[in-house]
Design a protein around this motif. Structure first.
Motif, short mmCIF file in Angstrom:
data_model
loop_
_atom_site.label_atom_id
_atom_site.label_comp_id
_atom_site.label_asym_id
_atom_site.label_seq_id
_atom_site.Cartn_x
_atom_site.Cartn_y
_atom_site.Cartn_z
N GLU A 208 0.84 -1.21 0.00
CA GLU A 208 0.00 0.00 0.00
C GLU A 208 0.87 1.26 0.00
O GLU A 208 0.56 2.24 -0.65
CB GLU A 208 -0.94 0.02 1.21
CG GLU A 208 -1.87 -1.18 1.36
CD GLU A 208 -2.79 -1.40 0.17
OE1 GLU A 208 -2.82 -0.56 -0.76
OE2 GLU A 208 -3.47 -2.45 0.15
N GLN B 280 1.93 1.97 -3.35
CA GLN B 280 0.85 2.59 -4.13
C GLN B 280 0.87 4.12 -4.04
O GLN B 280 0.47 4.80 -4.97
CB GLN B 280 -0.53 2.12 -3.60
CG GLN B 280 -0.84 0.66 -3.83
CD GLN B 280 -1.17 0.40 -5.28
OE1 GLN B 280 -1.93 1.13 -5.88
NE2 GLN B 280 -0.57 -0.63 -5.84
N VAL B 281 1.28 4.63 -2.89
CA VAL B 281 1.27 6.08 -2.69
C VAL B 281 2.67 6.66 -2.74
O VAL B 281 2.90 7.81 -2.35
CB VAL B 281 0.59 6.46 -1.35
CG1 VAL B 281 -0.85 5.97 -1.33
CG2 VAL B 281 1.36 5.89 -0.17
N ARG C 156 -0.19 10.97 2.37
CA ARG C 156 -0.11 9.80 1.51
C ARG C 156 -0.09 8.51 2.33
O ARG C 156 -0.71 7.51 1.97
CB ARG C 156 1.10 9.89 0.58
CG ARG C 156 0.84 10.81 -0.61
CD ARG C 156 2.06 11.55 -1.06
NE ARG C 156 3.10 10.68 -1.54
CZ ARG C 156 4.38 11.02 -1.65
NH1 ARG C 156 4.76 12.24 -1.31
NH2 ARG C 156 5.27 10.17 -2.10
N ILE D 241 -3.52 7.77 3.39
CA ILE D 241 -4.29 7.16 2.29
C ILE D 241 -3.95 5.67 2.19
O ILE D 241 -4.85 4.82 2.05
CB ILE D 241 -4.00 7.89 0.95
CG1 ILE D 241 -4.57 9.31 1.01
CG2 ILE D 241 -4.62 7.12 -0.22
CD1 ILE D 241 -4.19 10.19 -0.18
N ALA D 242 -2.66 5.35 2.34
CA ALA D 242 -2.25 3.94 2.31
C ALA D 242 -2.91 3.17 3.45
O ALA D 242 -3.34 2.02 3.29
CB ALA D 242 -0.73 3.83 2.42
N VAL E 47 -0.44 15.05 -3.19
CA VAL E 47 -1.56 14.27 -2.65
C VAL E 47 -2.66 14.11 -3.70
O VAL E 47 -3.21 13.02 -3.89
CB VAL E 47 -2.12 14.93 -1.37
CG1 VAL E 47 -3.43 14.27 -0.94
CG2 VAL E 47 -1.10 14.84 -0.25
N VAL F 99 -1.91 11.38 -6.17
CA VAL F 99 -2.22 10.04 -5.66
C VAL F 99 -3.73 9.77 -5.76
O VAL F 99 -4.16 8.70 -6.19
CB VAL F 99 -1.75 9.89 -4.20
CG1 VAL F 99 -2.33 8.63 -3.57
CG2 VAL F 99 -0.23 9.87 -4.13
N LYS G 187 -4.78 9.11 -9.28
CA LYS G 187 -4.38 7.77 -9.68
C LYS G 187 -5.39 6.74 -9.15
O LYS G 187 -5.82 5.84 -9.88
CB LYS G 187 -2.97 7.49 -9.12
CG LYS G 187 -2.46 6.09 -9.34
CD LYS G 187 -0.98 6.00 -8.95
CE LYS G 187 -0.58 4.58 -8.65
NZ LYS G 187 -0.52 4.22 -7.24
N LEU G 188 -5.78 6.90 -7.88
CA LEU G 188 -6.76 5.98 -7.30
C LEU G 188 -8.08 6.02 -8.06
O LEU G 188 -8.67 4.99 -8.36
CB LEU G 188 -7.03 6.34 -5.83
CG LEU G 188 -5.92 6.06 -4.84
CD1 LEU G 188 -6.35 6.50 -3.45
CD2 LEU G 188 -5.57 4.58 -4.84
#
Lengths: 250, 225
Positions: free
Chosen positions: A125, A128-129, A149, A152-153, A180, A183, A186-187
């Motif tokens: 995770e 991912q960020v 970030r 978020i993970a 931020v 990210v 991207k999500l």
């Protein structure tokens, strides 16, 4: 995005004392959708998010996740909260834990995952960020953007059906805001379902499937970013955006 | 040199006094921790009746002189509870511990309350129960914040433990007093007692400060530079 409704919010009311913050808010969220909430401060946007995962139980109205009622769910709320991630304006990282352990904690304590598996998932995770190189740093050693970030993970680690973002960049300077938002973009691109309260109009216009303009505790106007920019009927939302822009001197 | 010889002569006896004093201090600190921590959590998270009961407890044990408490328990409360046969050491340790719990609960309460509410909110938002959040998020932080204040309980209880002399616990002061009675040497022996108390104090605080450093976290609480 498909037509599968993942979250249904029905007629949410909430008062704090005499102050009626939410006066009946309803909407459906389809899987993979990004909804952005804008509007003046104090119109209940953050309260709305907290009513969804019951951190602030609403006075009236119901919330459904994947067809199951979240409101009045008793102890099962802890199950729903795993499925409804939340990202806060002030990050709220666990100050005594490294970035990695922040992401691991709920996997270990809530999901009951084994140590090795939790660690691997948490690292994934963080990747991912873009924070895997900071896994062993404590929150106090991170910039605001990095901390956000990681948070978020932390939300992602629970494999949520939807993530609530409560003004995720309001505590950040423009440079950190950008990292931020990237990210989050991207999500959204990867199909994560997101509800975002923000003042970042650029983000709203480029990422949102729908923008909801809240005023006085209700959704006053809602539409696609395209409608919001070009359709003359959206007067109140335009006024509001105009006010933000003129304040910024654009 | 007489004094030195006497001290050497009495050394094993003195040593048993030191051991008893340390025994009192460690049991009292342990009991205080065992009771004080849940009391602190009860005061922060508990219902109104729970908070009320704890409030009364704290008020009672902080409101009475230690010697009065000791006599109340030694002559009154324990015998009334059918525990009159309890050795003086146990009574001393329990009274020091019950009183310590009142003070410790307030140290921990302050520490728990100093943790921002965002920590609990974030934990709950991930699906943690309140209990899990307290155990995994709030307490590890609160304990670190509490430790410097908590360390203060060590010298407090160490010095307070000397009142157990009054009920005949064979702790350091009792032993040295017996030495004085038997040898008629006063000042040097009490000075020796004082010296031993100071050394015990210093050593214990050293350990606690070491612990503080070991559990410090960059940028957090007492670990901050």
């Amino acid at each position: 995005m498909n037509n599968d409704i993942v979250l249904r919010v029905e007629d949410i009311h909430k008062s704090f004392g005499d102050n009626e913050v939410l006066r009946g808010v309803s909407f459906d969220v389809r899987r993979g959708e990004t909804k952005v909430f804008i509007g003046p401060s104090g119109t209940g946007k953050s309260t709305l998010l907290r009513c969804i995962n019951q951190l602030t139980p609403p006075d009236r109205g119901r919330v459904w996740l994947d067809g199951e009622e979240v409101t009045n769910s008793g102890a099962r709320i802890n199950y729903f909260r795993q499925k409804i991630g939340m990202v806060f304006q002030n990050f709220f990282l666990f100050d005594h834990l490294t970035a990695l352990k922040n992401v691991e904690l709920a996997l270990l304590k809530v999901r009951g995952m084994g140590k090795a598996e939790a660690r691997e998932k948490a690292l994934n995770e963080l990747r991912q960020v873009g924070m895997e190189d900071w896994a062993d740093h404590y929150p106090a050693e991170l910039s605001g953007g990095q901390a956000q970030r990681v948070s978020i993970a932390r939300a992602l680690a629970m494999d949520p059906d939807v993530i609530l973002f409560d003004e995720p960049t309001s505590a950040l300077d423009p440079e950190l805001t950008r990292e931020v938002l990237e990210v989050m973009k991207k999500l959204a691109g990867e199909g994560m379902t997101m509800l975002v309260v923000t003042h970042e109009m650029g983000f709203a216009c480029s990422v949102a499937n729908e923008v909801l303009f809240m005023e006085n505790g209700v959704v006053a106007e809602q539409g696609t970013p395209d409608q919001l920019l070009h359709d003359p009927q959206y007067t109140r939302m335009k006024d509001f955006i105009g006010r933000i822009d003129s304040r910024l001197g654009d | 040199m007489d004094v030195l010889l006497i001290l050497i002569d009495w050394f094993p006896y003195l040593l048993s006094g030191i051991a008893t004093t340390l025994g009192l201090v460690l049991s009292a600190l342990g009991l205080g921790l065992l009771l004080g921590l849940p009391m602190a959590l009860g005061q922060v998270y508990g219902s109104r009746p729970v908070r009320w009961v704890i409030g009364i407890y704290v008020w009672f044990f902080r409101g009475l002189p230690i010697l009065v408490l000791l006599f109340l328990f030694w002559f009154g409360i324990f015998p009334m509870l059918g525990l009159g046969a309890l050795p003086a050491f146990a009574v001393g340790a329990v009274v020091l511990g019950l009183r310590g719990a009142a003070y410790q609960s307030q140290i921990f309460r302050g520490a728990v309350q100093s943790i921002g509410e965002g920590q609990m909110i974030a934990a709950r938002s991930l699906g943690m129960s309140r209990l899990t959040a307290i155990r995994s998020v709030i307490l590890p932080q609160a304990m670190r914040i509490a430790l410097p204040g908590w360390s203060n309980e060590y010298p407090n209880i160490l010095t307070d433990s000397a009142v157990c002399y009054a009920i005949g616990v064979a702790e350091l002061l009792t032993i040295t007093s017996r030495m004085v009675t038997q040898t008629h040497i006063t000042m040097p022996i009490y000075l020796a007692a004082a010296g031993i108390f100071i050394i015990l104090n210093y050593g214990g605080l050293k350990v606690l400060h070491g612990l503080e450093k070991r559990i410090a976290i960059p940028g957090f609480g007492s670990g901050a530079v």
